[in-house]
Write a protein that holds these residues in place. Structure first.
Motif, PDB file in Angstrom:
ATOM      1  N   LEU A   1       4.655  -1.799   2.938  1.00 39.39           N
ATOM      2  CA  LEU A   1       3.116  -2.236   3.288  1.00 39.39           C
ATOM      3  C   LEU A   1       3.665  -3.724   3.258  1.00 39.39           C
ATOM      4  N   LEU A   2       2.257  -4.221   3.997  1.00 36.89           N
ATOM      5  CA  LEU A   2       2.232  -5.263   4.542  1.00 36.89           C
ATOM      6  C   LEU A   2       0.633  -6.091   3.760  1.00 36.89           C
ATOM      7  N   ALA A   3       0.566  -6.650   1.837  1.00 38.65           N
ATOM      8  CA  ALA A   3      -0.792  -6.983   1.335  1.00 38.65           C
ATOM      9  C   ALA A   3      -1.181  -8.095   1.670  1.00 38.65           C
ATOM     10  N   VAL A   4      -1.982  -8.287   1.835  1.00 34.70           N
ATOM     11  CA  VAL A   4      -2.176  -9.952   2.058  1.00 34.70           C
ATOM     12  C   VAL A   4      -3.537 -10.435   0.866  1.00 34.70           C
ATOM     13  N   THR A   5      -3.273 -11.064   0.440  1.00 35.18           N
ATOM     14  CA  THR A   5      -3.882 -11.380  -0.689  1.00 35.18           C
ATOM     15  C   THR A   5      -4.592 -13.815  -0.598  1.00 35.18           C
ATOM     16  N   SER A   6      -5.359 -13.832  -0.919  1.00 38.55           N
ATOM     17  CA  SER A   6      -6.415 -15.427  -0.120  1.00 38.55           C
ATOM     18  C   SER A   6      -5.126 -16.098  -0.005  1.00 38.55           C
ATOM     19  N   SER A   7      -3.853 -16.119  -0.911  1.00 33.41           N
ATOM     20  CA  SER A   7      -2.735 -16.847  -1.792  1.00 33.41           C
ATOM     21  C   SER A   7      -2.168 -16.830  -1.008  1.00 33.41           C
ATOM     22  N   GLY A   8      -1.733 -15.448  -0.568  1.00 29.49           N
ATOM     23  CA  GLY A   8      -0.329 -15.088  -0.014  1.00 29.49           C
ATOM     24  C   GLY A   8       0.008 -13.685   0.753  1.00 29.49           C
ATOM     25  N   ALA A   9       0.971 -13.807   1.030  1.00 28.95           N
ATOM     26  CA  ALA A   9       1.471 -12.107   2.099  1.00 28.95           C
ATOM     27  C   ALA A   9       2.520 -11.719   0.994  1.00 28.95           C
ATOM     28  N   ARG A  10       2.616  -9.969   0.658  1.00 31.03           N
ATOM     29  CA  ARG A  10       3.800  -9.843   0.311  1.00 31.03           C
ATOM     30  C   ARG A  10       4.205  -8.282   1.058  1.00 31.03           C
ATOM     31  N   LEU A  11       5.485  -8.033   1.143  1.00 34.00           N
ATOM     32  CA  LEU A  11       6.117  -7.225   2.267  1.00 34.00           C
ATOM     33  C   LEU A  11       7.162  -5.825   1.805  1.00 34.00           C
ATOM     34  N   PHE A  12       6.573  -5.183   1.325  1.00 32.83           N
ATOM     35  CA  PHE A  12       7.480  -4.160   0.003  1.00 32.83           C
ATOM     36  C   PHE A  12       6.594  -2.801   0.919  1.00 32.83           C
ATOM     37  N   ARG A  13       8.341  -2.029   0.222  1.00 33.56           N
ATOM     38  CA  ARG A  13       8.007  -0.875   0.328  1.00 33.56           C
ATOM     39  C   ARG A  13       7.442   0.225  -1.045  1.00 33.56           C
ATOM     40  N   PRO A  14       6.188   0.279  -0.870  1.00 34.87           N
ATOM     41  CA  PRO A  14       4.784   0.919  -2.016  1.00 34.87           C
ATOM     42  C   PRO A  14       5.931   2.843  -3.172  1.00 34.87           C
ATOM     43  N   ALA A  15       6.352   2.254  -4.295  1.00 37.68           N
ATOM     44  CA  ALA A  15       4.077   1.463  -4.589  1.00 37.68           C
ATOM     45  C   ALA A  15       4.818   0.767  -5.473  1.00 37.68           C
ATOM     46  N   THR A  16       6.244   0.286  -6.411  1.00 33.23           N
ATOM     47  CA  THR A  16       5.848  -0.940  -7.259  1.00 33.23           C
ATOM     48  C   THR A  16       7.236  -1.808  -6.422  1.00 33.23           C
ATOM     49  N   SER A  17       8.405  -2.189  -5.213  1.00 31.66           N
ATOM     50  CA  SER A  17       9.104  -2.896  -4.986  1.00 31.66           C
ATOM     51  C   SER A  17       8.528  -3.671  -4.961  1.00 31.66           C
ATOM     52  N   ARG A  18       9.676  -4.954  -5.299  1.00 29.95           N
ATOM     53  CA  ARG A  18       9.408  -6.400  -5.073  1.00 29.95           C
ATOM     54  C   ARG A  18       8.746  -6.965  -3.484  1.00 29.95           C
ATOM     55  N   GLY A  19       9.936  -6.722  -2.677  1.00 32.03           N
ATOM     56  CA  GLY A  19       9.557  -6.652  -1.813  1.00 32.03           C
ATOM     57  C   GLY A  19      10.348  -8.309  -1.453  1.00 32.03           C
ATOM     58  N   ALA A  20       9.208  -8.710   0.322  1.00 27.57           N
ATOM     59  CA  ALA A  20       9.290 -10.537   0.663  1.00 27.57           C
ATOM     60  C   ALA A  20       8.555 -10.957   0.296  1.00 27.57           C
ATOM     61  N   HIS A  21       8.093 -12.441  -0.482  1.00 26.61           N
ATOM     62  CA  HIS A  21       6.572 -12.912  -0.226  1.00 26.61           C
ATOM     63  C   HIS A  21       6.321 -14.001   0.202  1.00 26.61           C
ATOM     64  N   LYS A  22       5.377 -14.385   0.115  1.00 21.11           N
ATOM     65  CA  LYS A  22       5.086 -15.657   1.253  1.00 21.11           C
ATOM     66  C   LYS A  22       3.642 -15.827   0.745  1.00 21.11           C
ATOM     67  N   SER A  23       3.955 -17.883   0.364  1.00 16.72           N
ATOM     68  CA  SER A  23       2.338 -17.525   0.063  1.00 16.72           C
ATOM     69  C   SER A  23       2.046 -18.424   1.050  1.00 16.72           C
ATOM     70  N   PHE A  24       0.409 -19.159   0.980  1.00 20.57           N
ATOM     71  CA  PHE A  24      -0.606 -19.852   1.807  1.00 20.57           C
ATOM     72  C   PHE A  24      -0.459 -20.909   0.977  1.00 20.57           C
ATOM     73  N   ASP A  25      -0.301 -22.481   0.897  1.00 19.90           N
ATOM     74  CA  ASP A  25      -0.088 -23.603  -0.437  1.00 19.90           C
ATOM     75  C   ASP A  25      -0.916 -24.115   0.459  1.00 19.90           C
ATOM     76  N   HIS A  26      -1.016 -24.333   1.779  1.00 24.17           N
ATOM     77  CA  HIS A  26      -2.656 -25.788   2.084  1.00 24.17           C
ATOM     78  C   HIS A  26      -3.543 -24.899   2.332  1.00 24.17           C
ATOM     79  N   PHE A  27      -3.693 -23.397   2.335  1.00 23.92           N
ATOM     80  CA  PHE A  27      -5.340 -22.985   2.563  1.00 23.92           C
ATOM     81  C   PHE A  27      -5.118 -22.288   1.726  1.00 23.92           C
ATOM     82  N   LEU A  28      -6.272 -21.189   2.549  1.00 26.64           N
ATOM     83  CA  LEU A  28      -6.915 -19.589   1.653  1.00 26.64           C
ATOM     84  C   LEU A  28      -6.860 -19.095   3.040  1.00 26.64           C
ATOM     85  N   CYS A  29      -6.464 -17.693   3.042  1.00 26.00           N
ATOM     86  CA  CYS A  29      -6.907 -16.815   4.228  1.00 26.00           C
ATOM     87  C   CYS A  29      -7.878 -15.913   3.199  1.00 26.00           C
ATOM     88  N   ASP A  30      -8.773 -15.811   3.831  1.00 27.31           N
ATOM     89  CA  ASP A  30      -9.975 -14.678   4.744  1.00 27.31           C
ATOM     90  C   ASP A  30      -9.732 -13.658   5.247  1.00 27.31           C
TER      91      ASP A  30
END
Length: 1007
Positions: free
Chosen positions: A747-776
């Motif tokens: 599952l790739l979940a995208v928030t306004s400040s980052g993205a997280r790629l993980f196996r559902p339902a509660t795995s931590r997975g890999a994370h990427k933060s958008f430092d300089h701009f927000l995602c819409d």
């Protein structure tokens, strides 16, 4: 190494973006939809069946002209000055005339779709009039003068009509020209409307024939709303001046709401009235509209526009009025006076004529939306451009003060839906669009979705679309637009290719929910594979529509009451005109705030989230609500808040769903795949539910786990861990569950400040933060067979792509000049790289980030059909001719306006060439031996294109004289031939008689 590390954390072993690079990140501008700014003018050409819309300059775009034809035919013409707005718009034969706010007269060619000339007159233009049978445009100015612009020579002519009103009334200060109109049958007469009154001007006599000066005497109510004004004489300023369709009468509209009918022959008032009262110019009591407070009165709006309409018979007329309504009326709509057949002027008494306008055959108010005001109106005639565009109209397009359009039938005034009647872009201001979404739909499924609806003839049949390439896309980009009147429309936005099914689908949400007010759509979700649509409202209802056949076409049954907190059967709330299409199916009235998230899956489940914090899941196989819970029931309070001490009790932040998605995959602790429901919230919680079948045939919903992310969840993308293919809950993937199919998904979940790629339902997975701009807005995009990438819209105005699973930036491109950055959150990104976003309040654009640098050409479509001929202009009747009216032709107007030194126009030259070619062919047929070698010098005459006007006229006179001589010789030869033929007949008859007698004698003698 980043993709190996993050891939190991997320459970992905391969680089899913291996074939993607920054060189592939090129922007394509596919197409724009809608109107860029507020609509100010509308014009219609019944000959070419085209409609033009002019807009005003605003922060959303420059003023420009849209010309619409059949289907998706659209040409956009920019104004010479980008900071100008369209003030006046007229079709004239093969040209389109525009006067803008910078006082430029622009002439556009419908054939070339380009600007021919832009002229700045010596004074400010306040009125424009043209006729398709002449090559001139008449310009009324603020100083009261009238100029003539030569459309053929693209220059101002020496002709000028000075301020006739000031010549007659030197003390008058209101002398601007507000209206110009040629006599509907006598082109040699011009009606000029000044602020102070109207004048009939004769081109033939070069003088004013009659003046129409409206004076309201003391004691007469007039059209004023103020009772105190009755005790003084008034001169209400004029706003409109039009002809009766036969030219017998003149009608003027005034700022005080008065409508005055004048005798065009002697200038007397036949009737002065308002939309409510008659004889307002005569002393006596009048009716006044009371105001909101005792002792006050309601002001009346001025007369904005008047159209004197005629049926097939020009004497059968009606008067359509915009304006003149009191301010205390919520909807300031149109007023229609159906007068019927006009009394014969020569035999009718004055009282009969006055009664005809005082007591119309029928008076009706044409409905408009509550709280709106009609400021202009435009008629759609069936075929004729004459009679000021008011001959035999079939519909009315009304312009509201807000810039929206409404279409009404004529004369009944019934609302006409613009769906498949007007151009797609016009539907976005008919009324304003307030929500848009885009869903991919399988091509063959969309081609079969053509609704069957009763509607009148289409208004736009002109033009021809440019040839677009045929691209094979398995999925079509189907847009859902919601409008202020509770209507949702579905249409194909395409992929810069040919639109195979250009028709629109329409859903009446207002009727489905059982009311006409407060129908504000906040969410839509279209399941193309199931041909079902869900619509969420601000008032908390979720309406589900399903493709079906109307069992009661032509009937509208009264709606029943909506049941709170449960499903209501709404299959009987169908539109009467819809025989087959998306029909109402079921309704959930949750009553827990606006719908904030909505997902309609292809496998028969609908999930909806509400601002009150609740979640509901509907199984359409019942239909039944199989799950209902509050967010707080399955999401625990974040424990990190306990580290901070506070003297006051912390108020928990309100939480509601913001993103919902269905998938099919295997959870981290399961050994089988199942249907999953993922729900993201505004705080950053992501809950995963399992939908499991029960022995009873129903499905149950169970919570599988919850994880926390770092902000509002805007997108959830399920995907195969091995290939990157989407893992959405499709019909094929759910069917494969019966055979024990297992899907290793992430599952790739995208928030306004980052993205997280993980196996559902509660795995931590890999994370990427958008430092300089927000995602819409974001989603996973596939480019051909080269790989997958995360593509998102960011607050700095750029589109960026990130590799998977490394989440490393691949490339970016700025789109702030094509899309409104402030509405990036409302934009939709498809899995093919298309971005559908907003440019303005009623304009959207479709772009592609994996393109070739394509720029959208807005002038490719064809507009002009040269085979369509303008019908001849109506002329004066025999009675008018006998009574002394001089007949003036279009050729006479060339002489009167252009002068004797004006060379022949292009239209005349084309006609001369056609006549010469016809004569040459006739001569060749009559004398086959004739050729150029038989002449000593060829050609012997100056070509017509090089002749002056005098030489051309002399040659025409000589040719006509020669033709008369030839005709005389032919008549003489005919008489000689006739005499010879008669002699031959007499000789033959005599011979037959002698033969008969000799035969009888011979028979007597036995011969």
């Amino acid at each position: 190494m980043a993709h190996l590390l993050r891939g190991k954390q997320a459970g992905i072993s391969y680089d899913l973006s291996q074939g993607l690079g920054p060189d592939l990140f090129v922007l394509d501008h596919v197409r724009d939809y809608g109107i860029n700014s507020k609509v100010t003018q509308v014009a219609y050409d019944p000959v070419q069946s085209l409609l033009a819309i002019g807009t005003s300059e605003s922060k959303y775009g420059a003023g420009q002209i849209y010309v619409f034809g059949q289907k998706r035919v659209e040409v956009v013409l920019p104004l010479p000055n980008r900071s100008a707005s369209v003030k006046i718009l007229h079709f004239c034969a093969d040209k389109l005339l525009c006067v803008d706010s910078k006082n430029d007269l622009s002439v556009f060619s419908l054939e070339t779709r380009k600007l021919l000339n832009a002229h700045s007159p010596p004074a400010k233009i306040t009125a424009l009039h043209s006729d398709p049978t002449i090559d001139y445009a008449l310009l009324g100015t603020q100083q009261g003068d009238v100029y003539a612009y030569d459309l053929d020579r693209e220059a101002l002519t020496p002709f000028k009509i000075s301020n006739l009103w000031r010549d007659r009334f030197p003390r008058s200060r209101l002398t601007s020209v507000v209206a110009l109109s040629l006599h509907p049958r006598d082109i040699g007469s011009l009606l000029i409307g000044y602020n102070a009154g109207a004048v009939i001007y004769s081109f033939k006599q070069n003088k004013a024939l009659h003046f129409f000066h409206y004076l309201v005497p003391k004691g007469a109510p007039g059209g004023d709303s103020d009772p105190a004004s009755v005790f003084k004489e008034r001169e209400p300023p004029l706003t409109q001046a039009v002809w009766h369709p036969t030219g017998t009468f003149v009608l003027t509209g005034h700022e005080d709401g008065s409508i005055v009918v004048w005798d065009a022959k002697d200038g007397r008032i036949v009737q002065a009235r308002t939309v409510q009262d008659a004889d307002v110019n005569k002393p006596g009591p009048g009716s006044f509209s009371p105001g909101a407070v005792d002792g006050s009165f309601a002001l009346k709006s001025p007369i904005f526009k008047i159209a004197w309409c005629a049926n097939q018979d020009p004497d059968d007329t009606a008067i359509l009025v915009a304006g003149g309504q009191p301010s205390n009326i919520s909807a300031k709509s149109l007023t229609l006076f159906e007068l019927g057949r006009t009394p014969v002027y020569a035999t009718a008494s004055w009282q009969v004529l006055s009664d005809h306008f005082e007591n119309p055959k029928r008076q009706r108010i044409l409905p408009c939306p509550p709280g709106s005001e009609v400021v202009d109106l435009f008629l759609i005639p069936r075929s004729s451009p004459h009679y000021a565009g008011c001959h035999d109209p079939i519909a009315i397009i009304a312009l509201l003060a807000s810039g929206e359009l409404i279409t009404l039938s004529f004369p009944s005034g019934m609302p006409i839906t613009p769906t498949n009647q007007l151009h797609l872009s016009m539907t976005l201001v008919h009324p304003y669009v307030n929500y848009a979404n885009l869903s991919p739909v399988e091509r063959t499924r969309w081609l079969g979705m053509t609704e069957k609806r009763e509607h009148g003839p289409p208004f736009l049949n002109g033009g021809a679309e440019a040839i677009h390439p045929l691209k094979r896309f398995e999925n079509r980009n189907i847009v859902q637009t919601a409008h202020a009147d509770g209507t949702v429309r579905l249409w194909d936005a395409g992929h810069a290719d040919e639109i195979e099914n250009p028709a629109l689908l329409q859903i009446d949400v207002a009727r489905a929910v059982g009311r006409q007010e407060h129908v504000h759509v906040t969410q839509t979700s279209f399941a193309g594979a199931a041909s079902e649509l869900s619509v969420g409202l601000k008032t908390g209802e979720v309406a589900v529509f399903r493709w079906n056949v109307n069992k009661h076409p032509g009937q509208e049954l009264p709606p029943s009451e909506n049941k709170p907190q449960t499903l209501t059967n709404i299959t009987e709330r169908n539109e009467a005109a819809l025989k087959e299409g998306l029909l109402p199916f079921t309704l959930l009235d949750e009553g827990n705030g606006p719908v904030t998230a909505l997902k309609h899956s292809d496998v028969g489940f609908v999930a909806a989230g509400f601002e009150g914090g609740s979640l509901a899941v509907i199984d359409l196989r019942g239909p039944a609500v199989i799950y209902r819970a509050s967010i707080q029931e399955f999401i625990k309070t974040d424990k990190r808040s306990s580290f901070r001490k506070s003297s006051t009790q912390a108020v928990p932040k309100a939480e509601w769903p913001t993103c919902i998605e269905f998938s099919v995959m295997t959870l981290e602790d399961d050994d089988y795949s199942s249907i999953l429901l993922h729900v993201g919230t505004n705080i950053g919680h992501l809950a995963t539910f399992k939908l499991l079948p029960e022995s009873s045939g129903r499905y149950s919903v169970k919570l599988a786990g919850v994880c926390s992310l770092d902000g509002k969840i805007i997108r959830v993308c399920p995907m195969h861990a091995d290939s990157g293919h989407p893992a959405y809950a499709s019909q094929s993937s759910v069917a494969n569950l019966r055979s024990g199919s297992k899907i290793n998904g992430v599952l790739l979940a995208v928030t306004s400040s980052g993205a997280r790629l993980f196996r559902p339902a509660t795995s931590r997975g890999a994370h990427k933060s958008f430092d300089h701009f927000l995602c819409d807005s974001a989603t996973v995009v596939r480019y051909e067979d080269r790989g997958y990438a995360l593509v998102g819209l960011y607050g700095d105005g750029c589109v960026r792509a990130y590799s998977l699973p490394a989440l490393k930036e691949i490339g970016s491109v700025n789109v702030s000049d094509l899309l409104d950055v402030r509405r990036f959150s409302d934009a939709v990104i498809t899995n093919t790289g298309d971005v559908f976003g907003w440019r303005g309040p009623a304009e959207m654009a479709l772009i592609n980030v994996f393109g070739t640098g394509l720029q959208f050409d807005r002038t490719k479509d064809m507009l002009l059909n040269p085979d369509l001929l303008i019908p001849p202009r109506p002329t004066i009747s025999n009675i008018q001719w006998i009574s002394g009216t001089q007949h003036v032709t279009a050729a006479d107007m060339d002489l009167l306006i252009g002068g004797p030194d004006r060379p022949p126009s292009k239209r005349q030259l084309a006609q001369n060439r056609a006549e010469a070619e016809q004569q040459r062919r006739a001569a060749t047929r009559g004398n086959p031996s004739a050729s150029s070698s038989a002449h000593t010098s060829y050609p012997t005459q100056v070509p017509p294109s090089q002749e002056g006007w005098g030489a051309w006229a002399t040659r025409q006179l000589n040719e006509r004289t020669e033709k008369l001589g030839v005709m005389g010789d032919s008549i003489d030869n005919l008489s000689q031939n006739s005499a010879g033929w008669a002699d031959d007949v007499n000789k033959f008859v005599g011979k037959q008689k002698r033969g008969l007698v000799m035969g009888a004698v011979k028979s007597k003698f036995g011969f």
